[in-house]
Write an enzyme that holds these catalytic residues in place. Structure first.
Site, mmCIF file in Angstrom:
data_model
loop_
_atom_site.group_PDB
_atom_site.id
_atom_site.type_symbol
_atom_site.label_atom_id
_atom_site.label_comp_id
_atom_site.label_asym_id
_atom_site.label_seq_id
_atom_site.Cartn_x
_atom_site.Cartn_y
_atom_site.Cartn_z
ATOM 1 N N SER A 44 18.105 -13.049 -0.660
ATOM 2 C CA SER A 44 17.233 -13.043 0.522
ATOM 3 C C SER A 44 16.591 -11.693 0.824
ATOM 4 O O SER A 44 15.588 -11.646 1.533
ATOM 5 C CB SER A 44 18.008 -13.522 1.754
ATOM 6 O OG SER A 44 18.949 -12.550 2.162
ATOM 7 N N LYS A 113 19.310 -8.437 7.152
ATOM 8 C CA LYS A 113 17.912 -8.869 7.260
ATOM 9 C C LYS A 113 17.075 -7.683 7.722
ATOM 10 O O LYS A 113 17.583 -6.601 7.999
ATOM 11 C CB LYS A 113 17.764 -10.026 8.258
ATOM 12 C CG LYS A 113 18.583 -11.265 7.939
ATOM 13 C CD LYS A 113 18.125 -11.989 6.692
ATOM 14 C CE LYS A 113 19.011 -13.207 6.397
ATOM 15 N NZ LYS A 113 18.662 -13.821 5.092
#
Length: 225
Positions: A44, A113
């Site tokens: 990710s 993230k």
């Protein structure tokens, strides 16, 4: 005579166990206050981090400078990205926690993230040129995975006070704030859940190197100002 020979051995084992316990305690103190180790479990955050990377995470970087747009952050996702209970049971949860502490496995409750929206920001997807916008300005995203669109999902969110809107760099492979729009909290992560900032890749050795923080300048493009 036999007792005399055995006694030094016993003392040696006790000393070794004491030294090990002390090393674990010191390591735990360092990791709870200054630096932690995190295992990257997925794609990710490519290309910045690859699956299997081990990184050092500074717990103190954001003490001197506030979190800003573009920062990569490691955070506790319980109550937002992750369920409060993984459901594995105590034994498996203990094994998972041990593997995470050693930096050899990922965590079901810890995530990494990139900060796209700060408290009060209005984040949307997408403008006529297929870019994310923040407060009406198109967002420059040089970290985005090559070939990925900024988002295939349309959204318009206002980030509440004390929260962050977070996306992965490899948008096509990232479950992030977009995935939780209909969930309680709307995918917004509390600022106080941020553990720290990644500062160094330590494994694999061919990727060993510092993780540079984006510049402090505004991240919007010139034509959006």
């Amino acid at each position: 005579m036999d007792q005399t020979k055995r006694q030094p051995r016993k003392l040696g084992w006790r000393f070794a166990l004491l030294a090990l316990a002390l090393a674990v305690a010191i390591s735990g103190l360092i990791r709870s206050l200054w630096l932690d180790v995190y295992y990257i479990p997925s794609e990710s955050m490519e290309p910045l981090f690859g699956t299997g990377d081990r990184i050092l995470v500074s717990r103190t970087d954001f003490n001197s400078e506030p979190i800003r747009r573009g920062d990569a952050v490691v955070f506790d996702g319980r109550g937002t990205f992750a369920p409060l209970n993984s459901g594995n049971g105590p034994a498996l949860d203990a094994v998972s926690a041990a593997g995470h502490w050693l930096g050899i496995t990922g965590s079901e409750t810890t995530y990494i993230k990139r900060v796209i929206g700060l408290p009060g920001d209005h984040v949307t997807c997408c403008d006529a040129d297929h870019r994310l916008t923040v407060n009406g300005h198109p967002l420059a995203e040089p970290y985005l995975y090559h070939g990925d669109a900024p988002s295939q999902q349309n959204f318009s969110v206002i980030v509440p006070a004390g929260r962050l809107w977070l996306l992965g760099d490899h948008r096509a492979k990232s479950a992030d704030s977009r995935s939780l729009l209909g969930a309680p909290g709307g995918g917004m992560v509390p600022v106080d859940r941020v553990i720290g900032r990644p500062v160094q890749i330590i494994w694999p050795l061919d990727r060993f190197g510092p993780v540079h923080r984006p510049p402090a300048a505004d991240t919007t493009t010139k034509d959006g100002q």
